[in-house]
Design a protein around this motif. Sequence first.
Motif, PDB file in Angstrom:
ATOM      1  N   PRO A   1      35.010  65.096 -57.824  1.00  0.00           N
ATOM      2  CA  PRO A   1      33.913  64.254 -58.312  1.00  0.00           C
ATOM      3  C   PRO A   1      32.726  65.090 -58.782  1.00  0.00           C
ATOM      4  CG  PRO A   1      33.941  64.297 -55.917  1.00  0.00           C
ATOM      5  CD  PRO A   1      35.180  65.023 -56.362  1.00  0.00           C
ATOM      6  N   PRO A   2      31.895  64.543 -59.661  1.00  0.00           N
ATOM      7  CA  PRO A   2      30.689  65.262 -60.076  1.00  0.00           C
ATOM      8  C   PRO A   2      29.796  65.539 -58.861  1.00  0.00           C
ATOM      9  CG  PRO A   2      31.079  63.356 -61.478  1.00  0.00           C
ATOM     10  CD  PRO A   2      32.023  63.233 -60.319  1.00  0.00           C
ATOM     11  N   PRO A   3      29.155  66.708 -58.825  1.00  0.00           N
ATOM     12  CA  PRO A   3      28.255  67.008 -57.700  1.00  0.00           C
ATOM     13  C   PRO A   3      27.107  66.014 -57.622  1.00  0.00           C
ATOM     14  CG  PRO A   3      28.758  68.995 -58.957  1.00  0.00           C
ATOM     15  CD  PRO A   3      29.262  67.842 -59.769  1.00  0.00           C
ATOM     16  N   THR A   4      26.633  65.779 -56.412  1.00  0.00           N
ATOM     17  CA  THR A   4      25.435  64.960 -56.229  1.00  0.00           C
ATOM     18  C   THR A   4      24.210  65.764 -56.667  1.00  0.00           C
ATOM     19  OG1 THR A   4      25.055  65.762 -53.981  1.00  0.00           O
ATOM     20  CG2 THR A   4      26.530  63.848 -54.245  1.00  0.00           C
ATOM     21  N   GLU A   5      23.085  65.103 -56.742  1.00  0.00           N
ATOM     22  CA  GLU A   5      21.847  65.786 -57.117  1.00  0.00           C
ATOM     23  C   GLU A   5      21.524  66.896 -56.124  1.00  0.00           C
ATOM     24  OE1 GLU A   5      17.108  64.755 -57.895  1.00  0.00           O
ATOM     25  OE2 GLU A   5      18.594  63.145 -57.818  1.00  0.00           O
ATOM     26  N   GLU A   6      21.720  66.623 -54.828  1.00  0.00           N
ATOM     27  CA  GLU A   6      21.460  67.642 -53.813  1.00  0.00           C
ATOM     28  C   GLU A   6      22.411  68.830 -53.968  1.00  0.00           C
ATOM     29  OE1 GLU A   6      22.469  67.638 -49.252  1.00  0.00           O
ATOM     30  OE2 GLU A   6      20.499  66.696 -49.521  1.00  0.00           O
ATOM     31  N   GLU A   7      23.681  68.550 -54.249  1.00  0.00           N
ATOM     32  CA  GLU A   7      24.653  69.625 -54.441  1.00  0.00           C
ATOM     33  C   GLU A   7      24.331  70.453 -55.669  1.00  0.00           C
ATOM     34  OE1 GLU A   7      28.448  67.379 -52.266  1.00  0.00           O
ATOM     35  OE2 GLU A   7      28.149  67.246 -54.437  1.00  0.00           O
ATOM     36  N   TRP A   8      23.884  69.794 -56.750  1.00  0.00           N
ATOM     37  CA  TRP A   8      23.478  70.553 -57.939  1.00  0.00           C
ATOM     38  C   TRP A   8      22.294  71.476 -57.623  1.00  0.00           C
ATOM     39  CZ3 TRP A   8      25.888  72.142 -61.813  1.00  0.00           C
ATOM     40  CH2 TRP A   8      26.821  71.360 -62.517  1.00  0.00           C
ATOM     41  N   HIS A   9      21.375  70.993 -56.824  1.00  0.00           N
ATOM     42  CA  HIS A   9      20.239  71.833 -56.426  1.00  0.00           C
ATOM     43  C   HIS A   9      20.736  73.074 -55.691  1.00  0.00           C
ATOM     44  CE1 HIS A   9      16.964  73.188 -53.753  1.00  0.00           C
ATOM     45  NE2 HIS A   9      16.168  72.845 -54.751  1.00  0.00           N
ATOM     46  N   ASP A  10      21.696  72.893 -54.776  1.00  0.00           N
ATOM     47  CA  ASP A  10      22.243  74.024 -54.026  1.00  0.00           C
ATOM     48  C   ASP A  10      23.032  74.967 -54.943  1.00  0.00           C
ATOM     49  OD1 ASP A  10      21.106  73.129 -51.701  1.00  0.00           O
ATOM     50  OD2 ASP A  10      22.959  72.304 -50.853  1.00  0.00           O
ATOM     51  N   VAL A  11      23.742  74.404 -55.919  1.00  0.00           N
ATOM     52  CA  VAL A  11      24.489  75.240 -56.871  1.00  0.00           C
ATOM     53  C   VAL A  11      23.532  76.122 -57.667  1.00  0.00           C
ATOM     54  CG1 VAL A  11      25.828  75.174 -59.016  1.00  0.00           C
ATOM     55  CG2 VAL A  11      26.510  73.755 -57.080  1.00  0.00           C
ATOM     56  N   ARG A  12      22.485  75.532 -58.208  1.00  0.00           N
ATOM     57  CA  ARG A  12      21.542  76.315 -59.022  1.00  0.00           C
ATOM     58  C   ARG A  12      20.828  77.374 -58.185  1.00  0.00           C
ATOM     59  NH1 ARG A  12      20.914  71.118 -61.657  1.00  0.00           N
ATOM     60  NH2 ARG A  12      19.355  70.501 -60.120  1.00  0.00           N
ATOM     61  N   TYR A  13      20.424  76.999 -56.976  1.00  0.00           N
ATOM     62  CA  TYR A  13      19.785  77.962 -56.081  1.00  0.00           C
ATOM     63  C   TYR A  13      20.766  79.065 -55.702  1.00  0.00           C
ATOM     64  CZ  TYR A  13      17.571  79.779 -51.832  1.00  0.00           C
ATOM     65  OH  TYR A  13      17.030  80.596 -50.865  1.00  0.00           O
TER      66      TYR A  13
ATOM     67  N   VAL B   1      25.593  77.884 -49.476  1.00  0.00           N
ATOM     68  CA  VAL B   1      24.292  77.221 -49.378  1.00  0.00           C
ATOM     69  C   VAL B   1      24.480  75.818 -48.811  1.00  0.00           C
ATOM     70  CG1 VAL B   1      22.241  76.466 -50.655  1.00  0.00           C
ATOM     71  CG2 VAL B   1      23.491  78.505 -51.396  1.00  0.00           C
ATOM     72  N   ARG B   2      23.561  75.403 -47.945  1.00  0.00           N
ATOM     73  CA  ARG B   2      23.581  74.038 -47.404  1.00  0.00           C
ATOM     74  C   ARG B   2      22.155  73.514 -47.365  1.00  0.00           C
ATOM     75  NH1 ARG B   2      24.274  69.246 -46.512  1.00  0.00           N
ATOM     76  NH2 ARG B   2      25.327  68.351 -44.687  1.00  0.00           N
ATOM     77  N   ARG B   3      21.905  72.459 -48.144  1.00  0.00           N
ATOM     78  CA  ARG B   3      20.595  71.800 -48.200  1.00  0.00           C
ATOM     79  C   ARG B   3      19.466  72.794 -48.458  1.00  0.00           C
ATOM     80  NH1 ARG B   3      19.451  67.376 -43.738  1.00  0.00           N
ATOM     81  NH2 ARG B   3      17.777  67.045 -45.269  1.00  0.00           N
ATOM     82  N   GLY B   4      19.639  73.584 -49.497  1.00  0.00           N
ATOM     83  CA  GLY B   4      18.600  74.517 -49.917  1.00  0.00           C
ATOM     84  C   GLY B   4      18.451  75.744 -49.048  1.00  0.00           C
ATOM     85  N   THR B   5      19.412  75.983 -48.153  1.00  0.00           N
ATOM     86  CA  THR B   5      19.344  77.115 -47.236  1.00  0.00           C
ATOM     87  C   THR B   5      20.573  77.991 -47.395  1.00  0.00           C
ATOM     88  OG1 THR B   5      18.136  75.770 -45.633  1.00  0.00           O
ATOM     89  CG2 THR B   5      19.149  77.796 -44.814  1.00  0.00           C
ATOM     90  N   VAL B   6      20.366  79.287 -47.574  1.00  0.00           N
ATOM     91  CA  VAL B   6      21.483  80.224 -47.631  1.00  0.00           C
ATOM     92  C   VAL B   6      22.005  80.439 -46.214  1.00  0.00           C
ATOM     93  CG1 VAL B   6      22.181  82.586 -48.144  1.00  0.00           C
ATOM     94  CG2 VAL B   6      20.650  81.388 -49.711  1.00  0.00           C
ATOM     95  N   VAL B   7      23.281  80.143 -45.999  1.00  0.00           N
ATOM     96  CA  VAL B   7      23.854  80.292 -44.659  1.00  0.00           C
ATOM     97  C   VAL B   7      24.825  81.468 -44.572  1.00  0.00           C
ATOM     98  CG1 VAL B   7      23.529  77.895 -44.020  1.00  0.00           C
ATOM     99  CG2 VAL B   7      25.646  78.565 -45.165  1.00  0.00           C
ATOM    100  N   ALA B   8      25.247  82.029 -45.727  1.00  0.00           N
ATOM    101  CA  ALA B   8      26.117  83.212 -45.699  1.00  0.00           C
ATOM    102  C   ALA B   8      26.022  83.947 -47.026  1.00  0.00           C
ATOM    103  CB  ALA B   8      27.570  82.826 -45.420  1.00  0.00           C
ATOM    104  N   LEU B   9      25.951  85.268 -46.915  1.00  0.00           N
ATOM    105  CA  LEU B   9      25.955  86.154 -48.078  1.00  0.00           C
ATOM    106  C   LEU B   9      27.148  87.092 -47.961  1.00  0.00           C
ATOM    107  CD1 LEU B   9      22.183  87.193 -48.033  1.00  0.00           C
ATOM    108  CD2 LEU B   9      23.234  85.531 -49.577  1.00  0.00           C
ATOM    109  N   GLU B  10      27.834  87.319 -49.073  1.00  0.00           N
ATOM    110  CA  GLU B  10      28.994  88.199 -49.041  1.00  0.00           C
ATOM    111  C   GLU B  10      28.593  89.664 -48.950  1.00  0.00           C
ATOM    112  OE1 GLU B  10      32.882  89.457 -51.764  1.00  0.00           O
ATOM    113  OE2 GLU B  10      31.427  87.993 -52.519  1.00  0.00           O
TER     114      GLU B  10
ATOM    115  N   VAL C   1      29.610  76.548 -52.170  1.00  0.00           N
ATOM    116  CA  VAL C   1      29.944  77.962 -52.357  1.00  0.00           C
ATOM    117  C   VAL C   1      29.773  78.312 -53.834  1.00  0.00           C
ATOM    118  CG1 VAL C   1      31.748  79.718 -52.179  1.00  0.00           C
ATOM    119  CG2 VAL C   1      31.581  77.915 -50.441  1.00  0.00           C
ATOM    120  N   VAL C   2      29.085  79.421 -54.102  1.00  0.00           N
ATOM    121  CA  VAL C   2      28.855  79.880 -55.474  1.00  0.00           C
ATOM    122  C   VAL C   2      29.339  81.318 -55.593  1.00  0.00           C
ATOM    123  CG1 VAL C   2      27.164  80.231 -57.298  1.00  0.00           C
ATOM    124  CG2 VAL C   2      26.818  78.394 -55.639  1.00  0.00           C
ATOM    125  N   LYS C   3      30.115  81.590 -56.652  1.00  0.00           N
ATOM    126  CA  LYS C   3      30.615  82.946 -56.906  1.00  0.00           C
ATOM    127  C   LYS C   3      30.316  83.309 -58.354  1.00  0.00           C
ATOM    128  CE  LYS C   3      34.801  85.852 -56.617  1.00  0.00           C
ATOM    129  NZ  LYS C   3      34.360  86.765 -55.527  1.00  0.00           N
TER     130      LYS C   3
END
Length: 262
Positions: free
Chosen positions: A137-149, A168-177, A198-200
């Motif tokens: 499904p298309p990302p929600t507005e909150e998910e798009w915010h996390d994707v861009r961040y 990222v979860r709710r505007g917070t980075v929770v893990a960095l590779e 998750v963004v790669k």
Amino acid sequence: MRILLLAGEGILPVLVKEEASCAFQVITVSCRLLRLHPQLFPEYLLERFSLNELAQVLAKERPHAVCCAGKVPKAYVFASEVTDISGTEFFATCQSLQDRDILGKFLEFFRKQHVQVLSPADFLKKWITREGVFCGPPPTEEEWHDVRYGFRIARFLADEEIGQTVVVRRGTVVALEGAEGTDETIRRGLALARGGVVVKVARSNQDFFIDVPTVGAETVRLLVEGGGRVLALESGRTLLVDREEIQELSKRSGVTILGITL
């Protein structure tokens, strides 16, 4: 015309060999330390990561070009620094163990051998990530915010030669590779924050002659198991393989896979 495929772990060497075999005779070389894909059967298995052994193969086969595909886990790289398990010569010659210096040493070696280097991306164009939602499904507005961040953070991380993936979860980075790789980063991040994004991405100056950021079904399976909602890949600069399996995983779980350009 003959090319030498220097194969690491994962599905990429299998895909490169299948595609390249349409136009070339492909000779596959790998190392006994690696856990190769079960569909890959190298003509040469080197005992260690040795430039001398590789040079002997090049002298015998005299390929027109060489293509490097697949990963060498950093665990092998660091083990070679402190143990004699691999008999490694190659990594000891690198200025550092950052990907940039390792890949640069490979390219320098092949130039001295007068062998052309082909990018695996030359054979994998149909797997390049396209912009937009691939499945789910298309990302929600909150998910798009996390994707861009997450994209901004991942780009910084990649350009600093640290890693290419963030969770990222709710505007917070929770893990960095770091050196552990994408899959372990996803496990760690989603264990802390289910429902994460998750963004790669690739580095701004990514050297696609050897290193092409890739995601397959195993990574998406980890996303599903960890309760992740979205996997965003940089379009035009990453590879998405195992697509039929990924679509099936998305259909069953509702996770979204998409390509982005920001």
